[in-house]
Write an enzyme that holds these catalytic residues in place. Sequence first.
Site, PDB file in Angstrom:
ATOM      1  N   ASP A   3       0.943  -1.231  -0.041  1.00  0.00           N
ATOM      2  CA  ASP A   3      -0.081  -0.025  -0.158  1.00  0.00           C
ATOM      3  C   ASP A   3       0.945   1.335  -0.267  1.00  0.00           C
ATOM      4  O   ASP A   3       2.080   1.325   0.552  1.00  0.00           O
ATOM      5  CB  ASP A   3      -0.931   0.059   1.176  1.00  0.00           C
ATOM      6  CG  ASP A   3      -2.144   0.992   0.991  1.00  0.00           C
ATOM      7  OD1 ASP A   3      -2.249   1.362   0.212  1.00  0.00           O
ATOM      8  OD2 ASP A   3      -2.394   1.525   2.093  1.00  0.00           O
ATOM      9  N   GLY A  54      -0.227   5.375  -4.324  1.00  0.00           N
ATOM     10  CA  GLY A  54      -0.819   6.653  -4.937  1.00  0.00           C
ATOM     11  C   GLY A  54      -0.176   7.722  -4.068  1.00  0.00           C
ATOM     12  O   GLY A  54      -0.196   8.984  -4.843  1.00  0.00           O
ATOM     13  N   TRP A 100       2.589   7.982  -2.748  1.00  0.00           N
ATOM     14  CA  TRP A 100       3.967   8.220  -3.156  1.00  0.00           C
ATOM     15  C   TRP A 100       4.005   9.072  -4.412  1.00  0.00           C
ATOM     16  O   TRP A 100       4.888  10.070  -4.594  1.00  0.00           O
ATOM     17  CB  TRP A 100       4.562   6.696  -3.422  1.00  0.00           C
ATOM     18  CG  TRP A 100       6.080   6.961  -3.911  1.00  0.00           C
ATOM     19  CD1 TRP A 100       7.082   6.524  -3.132  1.00  0.00           C
ATOM     20  CD2 TRP A 100       6.342   6.890  -5.169  1.00  0.00           C
ATOM     21  NE1 TRP A 100       8.205   6.442  -3.798  1.00  0.00           N
ATOM     22  CE2 TRP A 100       7.990   7.028  -5.272  1.00  0.00           C
ATOM     23  CE3 TRP A 100       5.996   6.856  -6.453  1.00  0.00           C
ATOM     24  CZ2 TRP A 100       8.909   6.621  -6.163  1.00  0.00           C
ATOM     25  CZ3 TRP A 100       6.751   7.016  -7.681  1.00  0.00           C
ATOM     26  CH2 TRP A 100       8.376   6.923  -7.626  1.00  0.00           C
ATOM     27  N   HIS A 152       1.900   3.185  -9.080  1.00  0.00           N
ATOM     28  CA  HIS A 152       1.716   1.848  -9.179  1.00  0.00           C
ATOM     29  C   HIS A 152       2.754   1.330  -9.767  1.00  0.00           C
ATOM     30  O   HIS A 152       3.456   0.128  -9.642  1.00  0.00           O
ATOM     31  CB  HIS A 152       0.336   1.517  -9.858  1.00  0.00           C
ATOM     32  CG  HIS A 152      -0.694   2.119  -9.053  1.00  0.00           C
ATOM     33  ND1 HIS A 152      -0.802   1.528  -7.629  1.00  0.00           N
ATOM     34  CD2 HIS A 152      -1.763   2.875  -9.244  1.00  0.00           C
ATOM     35  CE1 HIS A 152      -2.074   2.059  -7.418  1.00  0.00           C
ATOM     36  NE2 HIS A 152      -2.544   2.731  -8.288  1.00  0.00           N
ATOM     37  N   GLU A 179     -12.511  -4.505  -3.506  1.00  0.00           N
ATOM     38  CA  GLU A 179     -13.044  -3.054  -3.494  1.00  0.00           C
ATOM     39  C   GLU A 179     -12.240  -2.033  -4.302  1.00  0.00           C
ATOM     40  O   GLU A 179     -12.872  -1.091  -4.758  1.00  0.00           O
ATOM     41  CB  GLU A 179     -12.976  -2.865  -2.226  1.00  0.00           C
ATOM     42  CG  GLU A 179     -13.729  -3.561  -1.114  1.00  0.00           C
ATOM     43  CD  GLU A 179     -13.291  -5.134  -0.926  1.00  0.00           C
ATOM     44  OE1 GLU A 179     -12.207  -5.346  -0.855  1.00  0.00           O
ATOM     45  OE2 GLU A 179     -14.226  -5.922  -0.731  1.00  0.00           O
ATOM     46  N   ARG A 227     -12.275   2.393  -7.954  1.00  0.00           N
ATOM     47  CA  ARG A 227     -11.528   3.511  -8.004  1.00  0.00           C
ATOM     48  C   ARG A 227     -11.835   4.038  -9.507  1.00  0.00           C
ATOM     49  O   ARG A 227     -12.611   3.410 -10.342  1.00  0.00           O
ATOM     50  CB  ARG A 227     -10.144   3.033  -7.900  1.00  0.00           C
ATOM     51  CG  ARG A 227      -9.769   2.870  -6.460  1.00  0.00           C
ATOM     52  CD  ARG A 227      -8.118   2.821  -6.313  1.00  0.00           C
ATOM     53  NE  ARG A 227      -7.884   2.478  -5.123  1.00  0.00           N
ATOM     54  CZ  ARG A 227      -6.733   2.402  -4.847  1.00  0.00           C
ATOM     55  NH1 ARG A 227      -5.679   2.802  -5.190  1.00  0.00           N
ATOM     56  NH2 ARG A 227      -6.508   1.978  -3.416  1.00  0.00           N
ATOM     57  N   LEU A 229      10.123 -21.042  -4.892  1.00  0.00           N
ATOM     58  CA  LEU A 229       9.158 -19.928  -4.415  1.00  0.00           C
ATOM     59  C   LEU A 229       7.808 -20.257  -4.792  1.00  0.00           C
ATOM     60  O   LEU A 229       7.763 -20.375  -6.022  1.00  0.00           O
ATOM     61  CB  LEU A 229       9.728 -18.716  -4.338  1.00  0.00           C
ATOM     62  CG  LEU A 229       8.735 -17.651  -3.792  1.00  0.00           C
ATOM     63  CD1 LEU A 229       8.706 -17.779  -2.130  1.00  0.00           C
ATOM     64  CD2 LEU A 229       9.122 -16.177  -4.335  1.00  0.00           C
ATOM     65  N   GLU A 242       2.045 -13.198  12.433  1.00  0.00           N
ATOM     66  CA  GLU A 242       2.659 -12.142  13.166  1.00  0.00           C
ATOM     67  C   GLU A 242       2.402 -10.801  12.075  1.00  0.00           C
ATOM     68  O   GLU A 242       2.736 -11.038  10.958  1.00  0.00           O
ATOM     69  CB  GLU A 242       3.946 -12.351  13.147  1.00  0.00           C
ATOM     70  CG  GLU A 242       4.364 -13.277  14.162  1.00  0.00           C
ATOM     71  CD  GLU A 242       3.657 -13.098  15.644  1.00  0.00           C
ATOM     72  OE1 GLU A 242       3.688 -11.866  15.914  1.00  0.00           O
ATOM     73  OE2 GLU A 242       3.272 -14.189  16.150  1.00  0.00           O
TER      74      GLU A 242
HETATM   75  C1  IPE Z   1      -5.338  -2.774  -0.147  1.00  0.00           C
HETATM   76  O1  IPE Z   1      -5.007  -1.271  -0.162  1.00  0.00           O
HETATM   77  C2  IPE Z   1      -5.454  -3.311  -1.210  1.00  0.00           C
HETATM   78  C3  IPE Z   1      -4.015  -3.262  -1.732  1.00  0.00           C
HETATM   79  C4  IPE Z   1      -2.933  -2.968  -1.494  1.00  0.00           C
HETATM   80  C5  IPE Z   1      -4.161  -4.250  -3.306  1.00  0.00           C
HETATM   81  P1  IPE Z   1      -6.218  -0.198  -0.301  1.00  0.00           P
HETATM   82  O2  IPE Z   1      -5.491   1.213  -0.324  1.00  0.00           O
HETATM   83  O3  IPE Z   1      -7.097  -0.456  -1.185  1.00  0.00           O
HETATM   84  O4  IPE Z   1      -6.983  -0.194   1.343  1.00  0.00           O
HETATM   85  P2  IPE Z   1      -7.808   0.836   2.135  1.00  0.00           P
HETATM   86  O5  IPE Z   1      -8.741   1.338   1.150  1.00  0.00           O
HETATM   87  O6  IPE Z   1      -6.840   1.984   2.453  1.00  0.00           O
HETATM   88  O7  IPE Z   1      -8.309   0.042   3.167  1.00  0.00           O
HETATM   89  C1  IPE Z   2      -1.688   0.162  -3.231  1.00  0.00           C
HETATM   90  O1  IPE Z   2      -1.584   1.602  -3.319  1.00  0.00           O
HETATM   91  C2  IPE Z   2      -2.061  -0.435  -4.508  1.00  0.00           C
HETATM   92  C3  IPE Z   2      -3.623  -0.638  -4.765  1.00  0.00           C
HETATM   93  C4  IPE Z   2      -4.594  -0.770  -3.983  1.00  0.00           C
HETATM   94  C5  IPE Z   2      -3.799  -1.141  -6.270  1.00  0.00           C
HETATM   95  P1  IPE Z   2      -2.689   2.691  -3.491  1.00  0.00           P
HETATM   96  O2  IPE Z   2      -3.069   2.965  -4.646  1.00  0.00           O
HETATM   97  O3  IPE Z   2      -3.836   2.282  -2.324  1.00  0.00           O
HETATM   98  O4  IPE Z   2      -2.139   3.824  -2.673  1.00  0.00           O
HETATM   99  P2  IPE Z   2      -2.562   4.912  -1.521  1.00  0.00           P
HETATM  100  O5  IPE Z   2      -2.936   4.136  -0.418  1.00  0.00           O
HETATM  101  O6  IPE Z   2      -3.740   5.638  -2.234  1.00  0.00           O
HETATM  102  O7  IPE Z   2      -1.334   5.863  -1.287  1.00  0.00           O
HETATM  103 MG    MG Z   3      -4.114   2.461  -0.258  1.00  0.00          MG
END
Ligand code: IPE
Ligand code: IPE
Ligand code: MG
Length: 239
Positions: free
Chosen positions: A12, A15, A17, A29, A59, A63, A123, A199
């Site tokens: 996570d 976006g 970053w 990404h 979910e 987006r 792996l 963990e």
């Molecule tokens: C979780 O991240 C899903 C992935 C990293 C693929 P999200 O960014 O979707 O999670 P929330 O919305 O902050 O809980």
């Molecule tokens: C995780 O990064 C990747 C996906 C969920 C596809 P995010 O896109 O959720 O990045 P943030 O959380 O908005 O920074």
């Molecule tokens: Mg996120």
Amino acid sequence: MNVPRHIAIVMDGNGRWAQGRGAERNEGHRSGLDPVRMVIEECLRAKVAALTLFAFSSENWSRPADEVAGIMNLFFDALEAELPALNKNGVRLRFIGERAALAPALRSRMGEAETLTMGNSALRLQVAISYGGRQDILAAAAQVALACERGELRSSELTESGFAAHLALAGLPDPDLFIRTGGEQRISNFLLWNLAYSELYFTATLWPDFSSAEFAAALREFAGRQRRFGLSGAQLQDA
Ligand code: IPE
Ligand code: IPE
Ligand code: MG
């Protein structure tokens, strides 16, 4: 050092970053591919048996369409670019999640990659795309219900391991270590069943910045934890 057999990672922060650099979220990404390569290499080196990466949740479909399209294109291109090296390095690749939701071209590439790498054993790499932990459990419950309807199973005979055999990660040990980058401390509908005794390791580092030094720190932290699985500390010392 006690090395986890199976590591699950919520990658996570891509976006944020990108936005922090005034760039498009999709650039984040794309930059997230470097730490994916790094983590795979480190797992091969440390002889971690299995790695499961959360790449796109059920979910995440909600987006903006251009972000979703960018991520799907990235999956396609990354698979194309990385597959030869993965195969050469003995990685067995599998995808978990709702495949029917994906474009046919991507789906068929995924299937080909799974077939190509099926015999590898260095792996086991699972990439979760269009995956949701609740959906996974629900699909398993539906299969169990069907078996009951057909008279192949009695509800009183259902066991934990019998149920888990219907889940996406069937045949793999549960993740020993769960890592989430990006600062949020939640599971976000990842492997709800399988994470029961994992963990948990959280870091504020955004996924594109996640380094081999930080991965090593997570492994060290794991090695220092006492896993009790419900027992008392004294019981574990006696064992
Ligand atoms: C979780 O991240 C899903 C992935 C990293 C693929 P999200 O960014 O979707 O999670 P929330 O919305 O902050 O809980
Ligand atoms: C995780 O990064 C990747 C996906 C969920 C596809 P995010 O896109 O959720 O990045 P943030 O959380 O908005 O920074
Ligand atoms: Mg996120």
